[in-house]
Scaffold this motif. Structure first.
Motif, mmCIF file in Angstrom:
data_model
loop_
_atom_site.group_PDB
_atom_site.id
_atom_site.type_symbol
_atom_site.label_atom_id
_atom_site.label_comp_id
_atom_site.label_asym_id
_atom_site.label_seq_id
_atom_site.Cartn_x
_atom_site.Cartn_y
_atom_site.Cartn_z
ATOM 1 N N CYS A 33 0.867 -1.184 0.000
ATOM 2 C CA CYS A 33 0.000 0.000 0.000
ATOM 3 C C CYS A 33 0.906 1.236 0.000
ATOM 4 C CB CYS A 33 -0.917 0.002 1.222
ATOM 5 S SG CYS A 33 -0.018 0.309 2.769
ATOM 6 N N LYS A 34 0.281 2.418 -0.166
ATOM 7 C CA LYS A 34 1.085 3.649 -0.244
ATOM 8 C C LYS A 34 1.988 3.811 0.978
ATOM 9 C CE LYS A 34 0.707 8.686 -0.329
ATOM 10 N NZ LYS A 34 -0.140 9.880 -0.511
ATOM 11 N N GLU A 35 1.391 3.683 2.160
ATOM 12 C CA GLU A 35 2.152 3.914 3.397
ATOM 13 C C GLU A 35 3.347 2.965 3.508
ATOM 14 O OE1 GLU A 35 -0.148 3.174 6.933
ATOM 15 O OE2 GLU A 35 1.662 3.128 8.200
ATOM 16 N N HIS A 36 3.100 1.688 3.233
ATOM 17 C CA HIS A 36 4.189 0.721 3.435
ATOM 18 C C HIS A 36 5.183 0.695 2.274
ATOM 19 C CE1 HIS A 36 1.277 -0.768 6.555
ATOM 20 N NE2 HIS A 36 2.387 -0.483 7.228
ATOM 21 N N PHE A 37 4.743 1.182 1.095
ATOM 22 C CA PHE A 37 5.713 1.329 0.007
ATOM 23 C C PHE A 37 6.677 2.476 0.323
ATOM 24 C CE2 PHE A 37 6.901 3.622 -3.895
ATOM 25 C CZ PHE A 37 7.740 2.670 -4.434
ATOM 26 N N LEU A 38 6.130 3.591 0.791
ATOM 27 C CA LEU A 38 7.004 4.730 1.132
ATOM 28 C C LEU A 38 7.954 4.334 2.273
ATOM 29 C CD1 LEU A 38 4.431 7.685 0.892
ATOM 30 C CD2 LEU A 38 6.191 7.040 -0.779
ATOM 31 N N ARG A 39 7.430 3.536 3.205
ATOM 32 C CA ARG A 39 8.292 3.091 4.301
ATOM 33 C C ARG A 39 9.392 2.150 3.769
ATOM 34 N NH1 ARG A 39 6.152 -0.688 9.069
ATOM 35 N NH2 ARG A 39 4.806 1.060 9.632
ATOM 36 N N LEU A 40 9.005 1.281 2.836
ATOM 37 C CA LEU A 40 10.006 0.393 2.212
ATOM 38 C C LEU A 40 11.139 1.207 1.580
ATOM 39 C CD1 LEU A 40 10.513 -2.682 0.930
ATOM 40 C CD2 LEU A 40 9.848 -1.460 -1.138
ATOM 41 N N CYS A 41 10.760 2.280 0.842
ATOM 42 C CA CYS A 41 11.788 3.116 0.195
ATOM 43 C C CYS A 41 12.725 3.717 1.242
ATOM 44 C CB CYS A 41 11.138 4.233 -0.638
ATOM 45 S SG CYS A 41 10.250 3.612 -2.083
ATOM 46 N N ARG A 42 12.144 4.254 2.302
ATOM 47 C CA ARG A 42 12.983 4.850 3.361
ATOM 48 C C ARG A 42 13.858 3.790 4.009
ATOM 49 N NH1 ARG A 42 8.533 8.547 4.017
ATOM 50 N NH2 ARG A 42 7.400 7.081 5.323
ATOM 51 N N ASP A 43 13.268 2.607 4.269
ATOM 52 C CA ASP A 43 14.036 1.533 4.918
ATOM 53 C C ASP A 43 15.196 1.061 4.048
ATOM 54 O OD1 ASP A 43 12.330 1.715 7.036
ATOM 55 O OD2 ASP A 43 11.239 -0.155 6.630
ATOM 56 N N GLN A 44 14.937 0.969 2.737
ATOM 57 C CA GLN A 44 15.992 0.506 1.838
ATOM 58 C C GLN A 44 17.133 1.525 1.770
ATOM 59 O OE1 GLN A 44 16.267 -2.425 -0.057
ATOM 60 N NE2 GLN A 44 14.506 -3.254 1.009
ATOM 61 N N ALA A 83 13.768 12.224 -5.777
ATOM 62 C CA ALA A 83 13.365 11.234 -4.767
ATOM 63 C C ALA A 83 14.449 11.066 -3.706
ATOM 64 C CB ALA A 83 13.058 9.891 -5.432
ATOM 65 N N VAL A 84 15.701 10.971 -4.124
ATOM 66 C CA VAL A 84 16.753 10.744 -3.117
ATOM 67 C C VAL A 84 16.899 11.979 -2.222
ATOM 68 C CG1 VAL A 84 18.821 11.473 -4.440
ATOM 69 C CG2 VAL A 84 19.016 9.667 -2.717
ATOM 70 N N TRP A 85 16.729 13.147 -2.809
ATOM 71 C CA TRP A 85 16.793 14.378 -1.996
ATOM 72 C C TRP A 85 15.662 14.358 -0.958
ATOM 73 C CZ3 TRP A 85 16.449 20.053 -4.311
ATOM 74 C CH2 TRP A 85 16.975 20.960 -3.383
ATOM 75 N N ASP A 86 14.464 14.032 -1.443
ATOM 76 C CA ASP A 86 13.280 13.977 -0.568
ATOM 77 C C ASP A 86 13.479 12.952 0.559
ATOM 78 O OD1 ASP A 86 10.430 14.981 -0.397
ATOM 79 O OD2 ASP A 86 10.056 12.812 -0.416
ATOM 80 N N LEU A 87 13.993 11.789 0.201
ATOM 81 C CA LEU A 87 14.206 10.731 1.191
ATOM 82 C C LEU A 87 15.239 11.167 2.235
ATOM 83 C CD1 LEU A 87 14.099 7.776 -1.338
ATOM 84 C CD2 LEU A 87 12.762 7.831 0.793
ATOM 85 N N LEU A 88 16.314 11.800 1.782
ATOM 86 C CA LEU A 88 17.358 12.216 2.732
ATOM 87 C C LEU A 88 16.835 13.296 3.680
ATOM 88 C CD1 LEU A 88 20.584 12.264 0.514
ATOM 89 C CD2 LEU A 88 19.834 10.499 2.119
ATOM 90 N N LEU A 89 16.039 14.234 3.129
ATOM 91 C CA LEU A 89 15.458 15.279 3.995
ATOM 92 C C LEU A 89 14.511 14.638 5.018
ATOM 93 C CD1 LEU A 89 14.813 18.068 1.306
ATOM 94 C CD2 LEU A 89 16.537 18.128 3.148
ATOM 95 N N ALA A 143 9.841 6.194 -9.761
ATOM 96 C CA ALA A 143 8.734 6.919 -10.393
ATOM 97 C C ALA A 143 7.509 6.859 -9.480
ATOM 98 C CB ALA A 143 8.423 6.313 -11.752
ATOM 99 N N ALA A 144 7.233 5.668 -8.940
ATOM 100 C CA ALA A 144 6.078 5.516 -8.050
ATOM 101 C C ALA A 144 6.250 6.374 -6.791
ATOM 102 C CB ALA A 144 5.904 4.047 -7.668
ATOM 103 N N TYR A 145 7.457 6.417 -6.278
ATOM 104 C CA TYR A 145 7.717 7.222 -5.079
ATOM 105 C C TYR A 145 7.337 8.678 -5.337
ATOM 106 C CZ TYR A 145 10.101 9.491 -1.202
ATOM 107 O OH TYR A 145 10.359 10.247 -0.084
ATOM 108 N N CYS A 146 7.794 9.217 -6.475
ATOM 109 C CA CYS A 146 7.505 10.620 -6.782
ATOM 110 C C CYS A 146 6.003 10.851 -6.951
ATOM 111 C CB CYS A 146 8.262 11.053 -8.032
ATOM 112 S SG CYS A 146 10.035 11.269 -7.736
ATOM 113 N N VAL A 147 5.363 9.943 -7.680
ATOM 114 C CA VAL A 147 3.918 10.105 -7.892
ATOM 115 C C VAL A 147 3.192 10.098 -6.547
ATOM 116 C CG1 VAL A 147 1.854 9.026 -8.869
ATOM 117 C CG2 VAL A 147 3.966 9.136 -10.221
ATOM 118 N N LEU A 148 3.526 9.129 -5.697
ATOM 119 C CA LEU A 148 2.828 8.994 -4.409
ATOM 120 C C LEU A 148 3.151 10.141 -3.458
ATOM 121 C CD1 LEU A 148 3.262 5.144 -3.892
ATOM 122 C CD2 LEU A 148 1.147 6.353 -4.471
#
Lengths: 315, 315
Positions: free
Chosen positions: B22-33, B62-68, B207-212
């Motif tokens: 789902c959106k929440e757990h996909f975004l969390r997956l990206c941060r965790d990775q 995306a990487v900038w957003d994740l790091l912030l 791409a999905a990260y940015c869209v979401l």
């Protein structure tokens, strides 16, 4: 389209050489490339007794034909793998070639001599068919060469084959396989010397060679191989080769020149650990070799029925 | 399609993980990775000043957003490369993101500050545009990081990028590039530390990260890149990944674990031979660095006219 050598009408273009050839000069190119490869890697001495692993396909019949033309003392070995009509038909092409050429063909039939065929063997040991087949062929070629006193075993692996295997090995960084992926494996620890004189020639050239020489061969791929990963690797490399001709050659020969050596230690370690198979005496890393284990499990297992396979000879 | 974590409705499947999120757990997956990658390769310390190379595309935003989001002190750096409308549009996406997020974006404009654009520069030194562009970006990112006192430069290279570059480097067995293809290059000889925190995440996920996350980015590829070999390598790997999900991950991480070390000597030798550029002082293997040579030849050359580039933001 003119022949690079004589400017006569060409019958084939080879994009990675950026050149076209007439029949005569194409056949000469094939012989020259094989001569060069044999010399470069010290593959076969003039007095060697050579055993060619013959499947009935274009590559193995072409390499046999080329070696005979070059004056080598080369017998063929055909293994009947019990893959239904496919084996019957491919065996017939091997026998027809040998008869027409007056060459000696040794025949070994897996089902009648070892009591199992490849489909049943693969099933019995839960391996992919190509895996059970490969290990059986290696074992029986080695054994036949040692028993028959041959100096060297020749296989028809061409540049497309070797590039695709190398691609699979690098995709998975199988460092032991990478250390072993050479056009020559020297005789050692009970294994015969094995060589691949076609590594400078591609699949398409080998098909053209057979057509131009009037050699009939089995055109179909083995029915058990469909969908295997090796075919996917070939397709991926073909797509790149189409836009950048010569990439496969660069990949394979660049590996030999600049990378293979870096993986050699992984093979040495494995080699030092070899034992003799408790059943058949063949070199093995376990107490019983993989072929004897396959054979023990599979013999007596029900043969697997397969549908008929169409075959055709090249026009 | 249910989320692997919460069993709620999933918005994305990741085949190589054999899972949906789902959106929440996909975004969390990206941060965790990203967190895992940063820790595993010792990429960024909590107090480091970070400079993110921002192109306006999905990966760098995306990487900038994740790091912030992960609490790093990360500024962005946008290079205007003078590639016609494409540069204007991609720069606007970078500026819009920075403004919306309240983050600091440094901007350097190649044409106005160095007197040439990439199309003219490539022409002047007879290089492929991607080659002239790559060397300019590396030089100017390095310089900006050193001048600004940043501890580490972050780039948005994802798993697809790294696997494709690795594929190109193995196809040609470029042993020096292979020795250097790591997710972390330590600071050395006047070069800043450089890291790639997205190597565990694929193009499609970014791409999905940015869209979401509602991040608008330039969707088009650079118009100068069309038909380059890197794209062909990506397509070849995509075909294999489609039938064997996880192949790119195996290829890249297998290389890091079992092969990269074997090519390290080729880089050490090169590194020991570094000089300081007679013009700008940057580390170089020649008297004058490649960027200064490009710059000297290209400055004053006529800018190359290009056709308009369409851009769109993700829905």
């Amino acid at each position: 389209m003119k022949c690079r050598v004589c400017r006569g009408p060409a019958v084939i273009d080879i994009r990675r050489h950026n050149a076209n050839f007439c029949k005569e000069h194409f056949l000469r190119l094939c012989r020259d490339q094989v001569t060069k490869t044999i010399a470069e890697f010290d593959m076969i001495a003039p007095t060697d007794r050579v055993l060619v692993a013959v499947s009935g396909g274009k590559d193995s019949l072409a390499v046999w034909d080329l070696l005979l033309d070059l004056g080598y003392d080369a017998d063929g070995l055909y293994l009947g793998l019990g893959i239904s009509d496919y084996s019957d038909t491919s065996g017939q092409f091997a026998k027809d070639y040998a008869a027409g050429r007056g060459a000696k063909l040794i025949e070994i039939d897996l089902p009648s001599e070892y009591g199992f065929d490849i489909p049943a063997g693969a099933k019995a040991v839960k391996r992919a068919p190509c895996s059970a087949c490969g290990l059986s062929k290696r074992h029986l070629f080695d054994k036949a060469a040692m028993d028959g006193g041959y100096d060297v075993v020749v296989t028809g692996h061409n540049l497309d084959d070797e590039a695709a295997v190398l691609f699979g090995n690098t995709l998975h960084w199988q460092t032991d396989y990478l250390g072993r992926q050479m056009p020559v494996l020297p005789a050692r620890n009970g294994f015969p010397k094995k060589v691949k004189p076609l590594v400078r020639l591609g699949e398409r050239e080998m098909a053209a060679y057979c057509v131009l020489q009037g050699i009939d061969y089995i055109v179909e791929e083995c029915p058990m191989a469909s969908g295997n990963k090796h075919i996917g690797y070939k397709e991926a490399l073909n797509a790149i080769e189409a836009t950048s001709p010569g990439t496969k050659h660069t990949f394979y020969f660049g590996f030999l020149a600049r990378a293979a050596e870096r993986f050699r230690d992984d093979v040495e370690a494995e080699r030092d650990a070899l034992l003799s198979c408790a059943r058949c005496g063949a070199p093995t890393s376990n107490e019983v070799c993989q072929f004897c284990r396959l054979s023990e499990r599979a013999a007596g297992a029900q043969p697997v029925k397969m549908s008929a396979t169409r075959t055709k000879s090249p026009a």
